[in-house]
Write a protein that holds these residues in place. Sequence first.
Motif, short mmCIF file in Angstrom:
data_model
loop_
_atom_site.label_atom_id
_atom_site.label_comp_id
_atom_site.label_asym_id
_atom_site.label_seq_id
_atom_site.Cartn_x
_atom_site.Cartn_y
_atom_site.Cartn_z
N UNK A 1 0.94 -1.14 0.05
CA UNK A 1 -0.09 -0.01 0.02
C UNK A 1 0.88 1.23 0.14
N UNK A 2 0.41 2.32 -0.57
CA UNK A 2 1.01 3.62 -0.54
C UNK A 2 0.59 4.32 0.37
N UNK A 3 1.87 4.84 1.49
CA UNK A 3 1.71 5.49 2.51
C UNK A 3 1.68 7.24 2.30
N UNK A 4 0.55 7.74 2.59
CA UNK A 4 0.35 9.17 2.38
C UNK A 4 0.07 9.94 3.60
N UNK A 5 0.19 11.15 3.74
CA UNK A 5 -0.45 11.98 4.90
C UNK A 5 -1.18 13.42 4.10
N UNK A 6 -2.03 14.01 5.14
CA UNK A 6 -2.71 15.17 4.71
C UNK A 6 -2.45 15.91 6.18
N UNK A 7 -2.63 17.30 5.94
CA UNK A 7 -2.50 18.18 7.01
C UNK A 7 -3.95 18.34 7.45
N UNK A 8 -4.17 17.59 8.80
CA UNK A 8 -5.74 17.38 9.25
C UNK A 8 -5.95 18.58 10.09
N UNK A 9 -7.14 18.81 10.57
CA UNK A 9 -7.54 20.00 11.51
C UNK A 9 -6.62 20.36 12.69
N UNK A 10 -6.28 19.08 13.13
CA UNK A 10 -5.44 19.00 14.32
C UNK A 10 -4.03 18.61 14.34
N UNK A 11 -3.66 18.13 13.15
CA UNK A 11 -2.44 17.78 13.05
C UNK A 11 -2.28 16.82 11.71
N UNK A 12 -0.98 16.49 11.63
CA UNK A 12 -0.86 15.55 10.31
C UNK A 12 -1.38 14.10 10.43
#
Length: 274
Positions: A1-12
Amino acid sequence: MTHKTIDGIGGKVHYWISIPANAAKYTLVFTHGLTANHTMYEKQVDYFRDEYTIIVWDVPMHGLSVPYSSFSYENAAKDLNAIIERENTGSVVLVGMSMGGYVSQMYAHMYPEKVLCFIGIDTTPFGASYYSKADLWWLSKVKPMAKWFGERMLRWSIAKSVSVTDYSYQKMMEMLAPLSKEQIIDQMDIAYGAFARECRDIHLVCPVLILLGDRDRTGKVKQYCKVWSKKTGYPLRMIHNAAHFSNGDNAEQVHSEMEQFIAQLGSDASKPVI
């Protein structure tokens, strides 16, 4: 699986996506339970990944999605929406286990046009009408009560209470291993405390399937699920020889129940979200 991130409301916020080589039937979005992480669904990922786009994620304040401030189920749903919008998946099948069911229900309530259906695994309804004041009061007191447990006993009691099979017990212990006692208690507080604070009646317009381990003895989960099904008409399927972590204890039946339910979706289910 490909690991990704978003900048969420309270953190990554961290998530993982798998897209099959051939055209995907649908996109399945799995949201894990309390004190767990995305690997709680490793059996489901292995089973469904060749035919479906799969998204799993670490819910805020869990797994790699720490630190995170201002947790709420509404904020978690907004973060999940950011993931789904980035991946442009079209409408999704939501699968939520225990606490993950609360996030999924909130998402289905906030973004009904983006949800094909919701499959709840050993979770309970997001709705104030189901819970007494005493129930919600006890949920708000989980954090101070958990502090009385020694660290080893706390880990053992969590893993033992949700499992029937050795696989589920060991998997739960594995997910708990990186956490300090303080982190475990903080997660319990946000799961139960936030639920007690945010609990309100919400309306779901999508089809709903309730899956429940026949040996689930976590709180009043079994009682709430039966009332939920009776009140709404949502189908309730008992997962045999399974406790609260039923998708680990009896993955084969969970997969079968999911497949049968998803097969009933309309032919327009994979159209892009507008």
